[in-house]
Design a protein around this motif. Structure first.
Motif, short mmCIF file in Angstrom:
data_model
loop_
_atom_site.label_atom_id
_atom_site.label_comp_id
_atom_site.label_asym_id
_atom_site.label_seq_id
_atom_site.Cartn_x
_atom_site.Cartn_y
_atom_site.Cartn_z
N THR A 242 28.26 0.26 39.72
CA THR A 242 29.35 -0.64 40.08
C THR A 242 30.61 0.19 40.27
O THR A 242 30.74 1.27 39.69
CB THR A 242 29.63 -1.66 38.96
OG1 THR A 242 30.08 -0.94 37.80
CG2 THR A 242 28.40 -2.47 38.61
N PRO A 243 31.56 -0.31 41.08
CA PRO A 243 32.81 0.42 41.27
C PRO A 243 33.60 0.54 39.96
O PRO A 243 34.43 1.42 39.82
CB PRO A 243 33.57 -0.44 42.28
CG PRO A 243 32.54 -1.29 42.92
CD PRO A 243 31.48 -1.50 41.92
N GLU A 244 33.31 -0.33 39.01
CA GLU A 244 33.99 -0.26 37.73
C GLU A 244 33.71 1.08 37.05
O GLU A 244 34.59 1.68 36.42
CB GLU A 244 33.50 -1.42 36.84
CG GLU A 244 34.42 -1.72 35.70
CD GLU A 244 33.89 -2.89 34.88
OE1 GLU A 244 33.25 -3.78 35.47
OE2 GLU A 244 34.11 -2.91 33.68
N ILE A 245 32.46 1.55 37.18
CA ILE A 245 32.12 2.86 36.62
C ILE A 245 32.96 3.93 37.30
O ILE A 245 33.46 4.86 36.66
CB ILE A 245 30.63 3.20 36.82
CG1 ILE A 245 29.76 2.07 36.26
CG2 ILE A 245 30.27 4.51 36.15
CD1 ILE A 245 28.29 2.27 36.54
N ASN A 246 33.10 3.81 38.62
CA ASN A 246 33.95 4.77 39.34
C ASN A 246 35.35 4.79 38.77
O ASN A 246 35.95 5.86 38.59
CB ASN A 246 34.03 4.39 40.83
CG ASN A 246 32.76 4.73 41.56
OD1 ASN A 246 31.71 4.83 40.95
ND2 ASN A 246 32.88 4.93 42.87
N ALA A 247 35.89 3.62 38.48
CA ALA A 247 37.26 3.54 37.97
C ALA A 247 37.38 4.23 36.61
O ALA A 247 38.25 5.07 36.41
CB ALA A 247 37.69 2.08 37.87
N VAL A 248 36.46 3.90 35.68
CA VAL A 248 36.50 4.55 34.36
C VAL A 248 36.33 6.05 34.52
O VAL A 248 37.04 6.85 33.89
CB VAL A 248 35.38 4.02 33.44
CG1 VAL A 248 35.54 4.59 32.06
CG2 VAL A 248 35.42 2.52 33.40
N SER A 249 35.34 6.43 35.37
CA SER A 249 35.09 7.86 35.57
C SER A 249 36.33 8.56 36.08
O SER A 249 36.67 9.66 35.64
CB SER A 249 33.95 8.05 36.56
OG SER A 249 32.77 7.46 36.06
N THR A 250 37.02 7.94 37.03
CA THR A 250 38.22 8.54 37.59
C THR A 250 39.27 8.74 36.50
O THR A 250 39.92 9.80 36.43
CB THR A 250 38.79 7.66 38.72
OG1 THR A 250 37.77 7.48 39.70
CG2 THR A 250 40.00 8.30 39.36
N LEU A 251 39.40 7.74 35.63
CA LEU A 251 40.38 7.88 34.54
C LEU A 251 40.03 9.05 33.63
O LEU A 251 40.89 9.85 33.26
CB LEU A 251 40.46 6.57 33.73
CG LEU A 251 41.09 5.39 34.45
CD1 LEU A 251 41.01 4.13 33.60
CD2 LEU A 251 42.55 5.71 34.79
N LEU A 252 38.75 9.14 33.27
CA LEU A 252 38.32 10.22 32.38
C LEU A 252 38.50 11.58 33.07
O LEU A 252 38.98 12.55 32.46
CB LEU A 252 36.86 9.99 31.99
CG LEU A 252 36.32 10.81 30.82
CD1 LEU A 252 37.21 10.71 29.60
CD2 LEU A 252 34.91 10.36 30.46
N LEU A 253 38.13 11.63 34.37
CA LEU A 253 38.33 12.86 35.14
C LEU A 253 39.80 13.25 35.12
O LEU A 253 40.15 14.41 34.89
CB LEU A 253 37.92 12.64 36.60
CG LEU A 253 36.46 12.80 36.99
CD1 LEU A 253 36.31 12.58 38.49
CD2 LEU A 253 35.97 14.18 36.63
N GLY A 254 40.65 12.24 35.38
CA GLY A 254 42.09 12.50 35.45
C GLY A 254 42.59 13.12 34.16
O GLY A 254 43.34 14.10 34.18
#
Lengths: 271, 315, 372
Positions: A242-254
Motif C-alpha cells: 500500500t502507498p501507506e508503507i511508502n509514506a512510513v518508509s519515506t519518513l524512516l529514510l528521511g
C-alpha cells in the motif's frame, strides 16, 4: 609520429567506460528509492500509476495507531542502545588507543568487532537461545532484552568513528596540557574529551541509525508488543503493498538520511 | 646543591615508573572491561549455546531436549522416512547451501565489476569532490535495508514499474516475471551490498600514487596494461576486503531472499530463521547457523592471509 | 659509576652564576632485547641560570630525548636531573616548573588564542584576574594583541609559533624548553624568529634550552652549544669555541664547512704542535684535546682561514692544482686537488684558471689538531 595516435591532452587517470559505470551505480542505488519516495506522494492506491500529488498517505500513516506504537518502541530501544553502546564504545576506544601496544590488544579488537564479523542471522538465533534460557531461569520479561541485544551490536558501530578520531588526535596536545600543569584528570576533562567529542557524536549517530534500522535481530528477540517500525513495515509488506508503507518508509529514510548527513558534515568540518 | 644519594634517586625513579605503569594498566582494564564483558556474555557466549544446541534433540514446541543427537547434521544430507525410520539421501538442504554460496559468489563478482570502476572514478576525482561522491555511495547503506529491498520489489514485481513500462510500450504482451526468482535475489543482493565493495576499494585506490600510473605510461604501457599490471595489483588488498565484505553478508542474507525470493527461493539466512520460527527445529537451525559461521570464518581466514600480504607489499 | 669518560665538560659555567639545570649520568633506552636503542648514554650537563643553551646534533642523536626527560614526558633509566637544586627526574610533567614549546606547536584547537595562553595559569589555579592580566601581557610580549579571540587554526605558522611561545612563557617557568620550534617556518620568518627568541630570552630572564639540528641557528642564538651525537655530548662551549676550536672530527665536520686532512704530528711545544702536511710542508697547529701524541693525526682548517698564493710562494703550506670553482655570490669556493689526491676547499675572491698550479697559505693559529 607515435603521438598522433593519442589525443594531445591525455588524462592519464581515465580508464574507458569507468565514468559511465560509476554514474550507472549511482542511478542504480538511488532510482528505486526515488520511485518509492515519489509514489508515497501519489493520490492513488496504485504504486505505479501517477495521478496527483497528495499527502493523504502520510496523514493515514500518522493516524495509524500501529505505526505510532512501533515508532515509540523503535525510539525507546534505539535511545537506550545508543546511550549505553556509545558509553561502552568510548571507554573501550580510550583504552585501546593512545597507549603502547599491550598484551591482548588484538584479542580486544576482535571481541569488540565480533558483532560485525558474525552473520546477523547467527547472532539473532544465538541471542534468542540465550534469552530463552535467561527467561526460563529468572522469569523476567520485557523490552530490556531487546535493548540489550541492540546495545551489543551498537558498540562496534559507535567504536569505529571514536577510535578513528582518537587515532587522528596527536598525543602532543595532551603532553602540552600536562606540561602546562594540568593533572591527568584535567588533561582528560579539558583536552581529550572536547577534542574527541565529534567522534563520540558521530559514533552515537551511527549507533542510533543502525539500531533504528535493525530487522533480523529484532525479529528474533522481540516479544509481543515490542514491534519496532521496521518489523511493522515488514509485516505490512507481507500482507500487501500500500502507498501507506511508502509514506512510513519515506519518513524512516528521511530520518536516517538526516542523521547520516549530519555525521558526514561533522566529519567534513573536522578536516 | 642538594645532591641526593644515588640509591634515593634510583628508588624515586623506580617508584615513579611502577606507579605510572600500574595506573596505566589499571585504567586500561577499567575502561576496556565493560565493553568486553557485555559483548562476551551477549555476543560470544550465545554462539557456544548455538553450537551446543546443534547436538541436541528438538523440543516439541521449539527449544531443545537435553538428549545428545547428531540428527541435525544428518538431516542436511538424508531424509528420515516417517514410517520405517530409514535414511535416504536428499539434496534439498545441500541445494539451499549451494544456492546461498552461488548467489553470494555471483553477487560478489557483480559488485566487483560495478564497484571497481566506481571506486576508481571517485579516487581520480579532485579531493574536494571525493568526499561528496563517497557520501552519495554510502548514504544508501545507512538507510534501512528493508526499505531499500522493498523499493526494489516495487520496481521489479509483475505490476511494478519495469513491467508497467514494458507492457505499456507494447514491448511485451505479458509481464516479465522477475520477482521470486534467483535473478531477483541477485539484483537485491548487489543493490544491498554494493557500498561494501566500493568503500574498501576506494580506500586502497585513494592511496595509489598516480605517478606510478604515469611511470607505466612512460614505459610504453597501454591503458589496459596499466590497469592490469599496475592499478589492479596495487588495489589487491581493497579488492580482497571488498569481496569478503560482500560475500559474508550476502551468504547470510535474510531480508533479500525473504522479500524478493518470496520464501520459495530459500537461502541459508531465511532457512535458519525458519527453524527458529515456523518449523521449530532449533537443533537443525543451530547446525545450519554453525555451518554458515564455518564458511564465514573460512572466508575471514582467507581475508586475513591476503590482506596481511597486501599490506606488507605496500610497505 | 663507570669511569668519567662522558663527564668531560668543557666550557664550564661562568663564575658567580647559579646552575639552573643539571643532568648527571642520565641514561635512557627505548625498546627491549635486540631492538633496544640507547638514546642517551650517561649524559652529564650543567645549564646556568638565564642562559641560552642549544642542544645541537643530527636527528637521532638524543637531543630531543634529553629535552623530554627534563620536561618529564619520559623517565630516565638511570642518573639524576636537578632543577634549581631539586631532584625532579621522577616527577610527572605537571609538577615541574618547566614549559615546552613543541615542534608542532601543539596549540589547543578548541580554544582561542587567549585561552591557550592562559591555560597554564588556569591549571595552576591562579585567580581569573591574574590569568587575564598575564595573558594580556604575554600577548603584548609576542605582539599578538589583536589576535586574542582568534581560533588557532586561523593563524599563520609564524603566529602559531608566537602563541606557543607566549603560552609556555605565561606561567613564568624556571626553564623554557624549545624543541626545534623554528623548523616548520620558511627561511625569512625563521631568521626573524631567531632574533625574536633572543629578545624574549633577554626580556624574561628565563633559561632557554633549545634543540635544533641547524648549526647556523645554533651559532646565531646560543650562549653555549652542546654538540651531541649517538646519545653522547661531544663538546660544550660558546659558539666561537665550537666553531674555531672543535675538539673532535665529528664536531668539526658537523659545524660549517671544514677541510680535514691527514698529517703527522712531530712534536708539541708552547705555541702548538708542529705537523708535517701532505706534500711535506710544515705548519704549527693548535691542540685542544688532551692526550695527543706524536704520530699520524687529522688536522682541520676552515675554507675562510686559508688563501690562495702563487705556486712557488714561500708562504704556501700546501700546493695543488685548481679543480672546480664554485661561485656563491659573495665569493668563490675554489676546489684544489693536492698531489696525493686530497681535495681542499679555499674561500677566495679571485678564481684562477682551472688546472693551474696554486699554493695555499694558512692564516696563523687557525689549523687545528682533531681528536678522532
Amino acid at each position: 609520429m607515435a603521438d598522433a595516435r593519442r589525443p594531445r591532452t591525455m588524462d592519464l587517470r581515465k580508464q574507458p567506460g569507468f565514468n559511465q559505470i560509476a554514474w550507472l551505480c549511482l542511478i542504480f542505488l538511488y532510482a528505486p528509492i526515488v520511485v518509492l519516495i515519489v509514489f508515497s506522494f501519489n493520490d492513488n492506491r496504485s504504486v505505479v500509476r501517477w495521478t496527483e500529488f497528495s499527502l493523504r498517505w502520510y496523514a493515514a500513516a500518522l493516524d495509524n495507531q500501529g505505526i505510532r506504537n512501533a515508532t515509540i518502541v523503535s525510539f525507546k530501544v534505539a535511545s537506550v542502545a545508543t546511550v549505553f553502546g556509545t558509553i561502552l564504545a568510548t571507554m573501550a576506544a580510550l583504552a585501546t588507543t593512545r597507549t603502547a601496544p599491550f598484551r591482548g590488544q588484538t584479542l580486544s579488537y576482535a571481541i569488540i568487532n565480533q558483532p560485525l564479523m558474525v552473520p546477523e542471522i547467527v547472532t539473532a538465533v544465538s541471542t534468542l537461545a540465550l534469552f530463552a534460557i535467561i527467561k526460563q531461569l529468572t522469569g523476567l520479561t520485557g523490552i530490556g532484552y531487546l535493548m540489550l541485544a541492540h546495545t551489543v551490536f551498537c558498540i562496534p558501530f559507535a567504536y569505529m568513528p571514536i577510535r578513528a578520531r582518537l587515532e587522528d588526535m596527536s598525543l602532543t596536545l595532551e603532553q602540552a596540557a600536562a606540561d602546562l600543569y594540568a593533572t591527568p584528570f584535567q588533561v582528560f576533562r579539558r583536552v581529550t574529551l572536547p577534542m574527541m567529542s565529534p567522534g563520540i557524536v558521530a559514533g552515537a549517530m551511527l549507533a542510533f541509525v543502525v539500531s533504528l534500522d535493525d530487522v533480523i535481530i529484532t525479529l528474533m528477540v522481540a516479544g509481543p508488543g515490542e514491534t519496532t517500525l521496521p518489523i511493522y513495515i515488514l509485516g505490512q509488506i507481507r500482507r500487501g503493498i500500500t502507498p501507506e508503507i511508502n509514506a512510513v518508509s519515506t519518513l524512516l529514510l528521511g530520518l536516517s538520511v538526516i542523521l547520516v548527513t549530519a555525521f558526514f558534515l561533522i566529519g567534513q568540518r573536522r578536516r | 646543591m642538594t645532591d641526593l644519594s644515588a640509591s634515593t634517586v634510583a628508588d624515586n625513579l623506580a617508584r615513579a615508573r611502577r606507579i605510572s605503569e600500574s595506573t596505566a594498566r589499571r585504567r586500561r582494564l577499567q575502561l576496556l572491561m565493560p565493553a568486553l564483558i557485555v559483548i562476551g556474555i551477549f555476543g560470544l557466549f550465545p554462539l557456544t549455546i548455538t553450537a551446543t544446541y546443534s547436538f541436541l534433540s528438538p523440543g516439541t514446541y521449539g527449544g531443545v531436549r537435553w538428549e545428545f543427537s547428531t540428527d541435525a547434521y544428518v538431516q542436511f544430507l538424508f531424509q528420515r522416512d516417517i514410517f520405517d525410520d530409514t535414511l535416504s539421501f536428499s539434496d534439498s538442504y545441500l541445494r539451499i547451501i549451494g544456492r546461498s554460496v552461488g548467489l553470494a559468489f555471483v553477487t560478489t563478482i557483480g559488485a566487483l565489476i560495478l564497484g571497481f570502476p566506481t571506486a576508481y572514478f571517485i579516487a581520480s576525482k579532485p579531493p574536494n569532490q571525493r568526499n561528496l561522491w563517497l557520501f552519495l555511495i554510502t548514504l544508501p547503506f545507512w538507510t534501512n535495508l528493508l526499505i531499500r529491498t522493498y523499493a526494489i520489489l516495487l520496481i521489479i514485481r509483475d505490476e511494478g514499474l519495469i513491467n508497467f513500462a514494458l507492457v505499456g510500450s507494447g514491448l511485451r504482451s505479458t509481464p516479465l516475471n522477475i520477482l521470486y526468482t534467483d535473478p531477483a535475489v541477485f539484483i537485491g543482493l548487489i543493490y544491498s551490498y554494493l557500498p561494501f565493495m566500493v568503500l574498501p576499494l576506494y580506500a586502497s585506490l585513494e592511496k595509489l600514487d598516480f605517478k606510478l600510473v604515469e611511470a607505466a605510461y612512460d614505459l610504453y604501457a597501454t591503458r589496459l596494461q596499466v590497469l592490469r599490471r599496475v592499478i589492479i595489483p596495487l588495489a589487491r588488498p581493497g579488492i580482497v576486503a571488498g569481496c569478503i565484505l560482500v560475500f559474508i553478508p550476502g551468504l547470510g542474507a535474510y531480508i533479500t531472499p525473504t522479500l524478493l525470493g518470496g520464501g520459495k527461493k530459500l537461502m541459508m539466512g531465511n532457512m535458519i530463521a525458519e527453524q527458529f520460527g515456523a518449523s521449530r527445529n532449533w537443533p537443525f537451525g543451530s547446525a545450519a547457523a554453525l555451518i554458515l559461521m564455518t564458511v564465514v570464518m573460512l572466508a575471514l581466514v582467507v581475508y586475513v592471509r591476503n590482506s596481511g600480504q597486501g599490506g606488507r607489499r605496500h610497505g | 659509576m663507570p669511569p668519567e669518560r662522558n663527564r668531560t665538560e668543557t666550557g664550564q659555567p661562568g663564575q658567580g652564576k647559579a646552575v639552573m639545570v643539571r643532568a648527571d649520568g642520565v641514561t635512557k633506552t627505548f625498546g627491549r632485547g635486540a631492538s633496544m636503542v640507547t638514546a642517551l648514554d650517561r649524559v652529564s650537563l650543567s645549564i646556568n641560570e638565564n642562559e641560552f643553551l642549544t642542544l645541537l646534533g643530527p636527528s637521532g642523536c638524543g637531543k630531543t630525548t634529553l629535552l623530554r626527560l627534563i620536561a618529564g614526558f619520559e623517565l630516565p633509566d638511570a642518573g639524576q636531573i636537578l632543577l634549581d637544586g631539586q631532584e625532579i627526574g621522577h616527577l610527572p610533567p605537571y609538577q615541574r616548573p618547566v614549559n615546552t614549546v613543541f615542534q608542532s606547536y601543539a596549540l589547543f584547537p578548541h580554544m582561542s588564542v587567549a585561552r591557550n595562553i592562559g591555560f597554564g595559569l588556569e591549571m595552576q589555579g591562579r585567580p581569573a584576574s591574574e590569568v587575564a592580566q598575564t595573558t594580556a601581557r604575554m600577548l603584548a610580549l609576542v605582539r599578538m594583541e589583536d589576535m586574542a579571540d582568534r581560533r588557532t587554526d586561523q593563524l599563520s605558522g609564524g603566529q602559531q609559533q608566537r602563541v606557543a611561545l607566549a603560552r609556555a612563557l605565561a606561567p613564568h617557568p624556571k626553564v623554557l624548553l624549545l624543541d626545534e620550534p623554528l623548523s616548520a617556518l620558511d627561511l625569512k620568518l625563521r631568521k626573524n624568529m631567531q632574533i625574536e627568541l633572543k629578545r624574549l630570552q633577554n626580556e624574561t630572564g628565563i633559561t632557554f634550552i633549545f634543540v635544533t639540528h641547524d648549526q647556523e641557528e645554533a651559532l646565531t642564538m646560543s650562549d653555549r652549544i652542546a654538540v651531541m651525537s649517538a646519545g653522547r655530548i661531544l663538546q660544550v662551549g660558546t659558539p666561537k669555541e665550537i666553531y674555531h676550536r672543535p675538539s673532535s672530527r665529528f664536531v668539526a665536520d658537523f659545524i660549517g664547512d671544514i677541510n680535514i686532512f691527514a698529517a703527522t704530528l712531530e712534536k708539541t711545544g708552547p705555541d702548538g704542535a708542529t705537523v708535517t702536511l701532505p706534500g711535506g710542508g710544515k705548519a704549527v697547529a693548535q691542540v685542544h684535546a688532551a692526550g695527543v701524541v706524536p704520530g699520524p693525526v687529522s688536522v682541520a682548517i676552515r675554507p675562510e682561514d686559508m688563501h690562495l698564493t702563487a705556486a712557488e710562494d714561500k708562504s704556501a703550506a700546501i700546493r695543488g692544482r685548481i679543480g672546480n670553482v664554485v661561485y656563491f655570490g659573495s665569493g668563490n669556493n675554489v676546489h684544489v686537488t693536492l698531489a696525493d689526491g686530497t681535495e681542499v676547499i679555499v674561500r677566495s675572491n679571485e678564481a684562477g684558471a682551472v688546472d693551474s698550479p696554486v699554493g695555499i697559505a694558512f692564516s696563523p693559529g687557525k689549523l687545528q689538531v682533531l681528536e678522532d
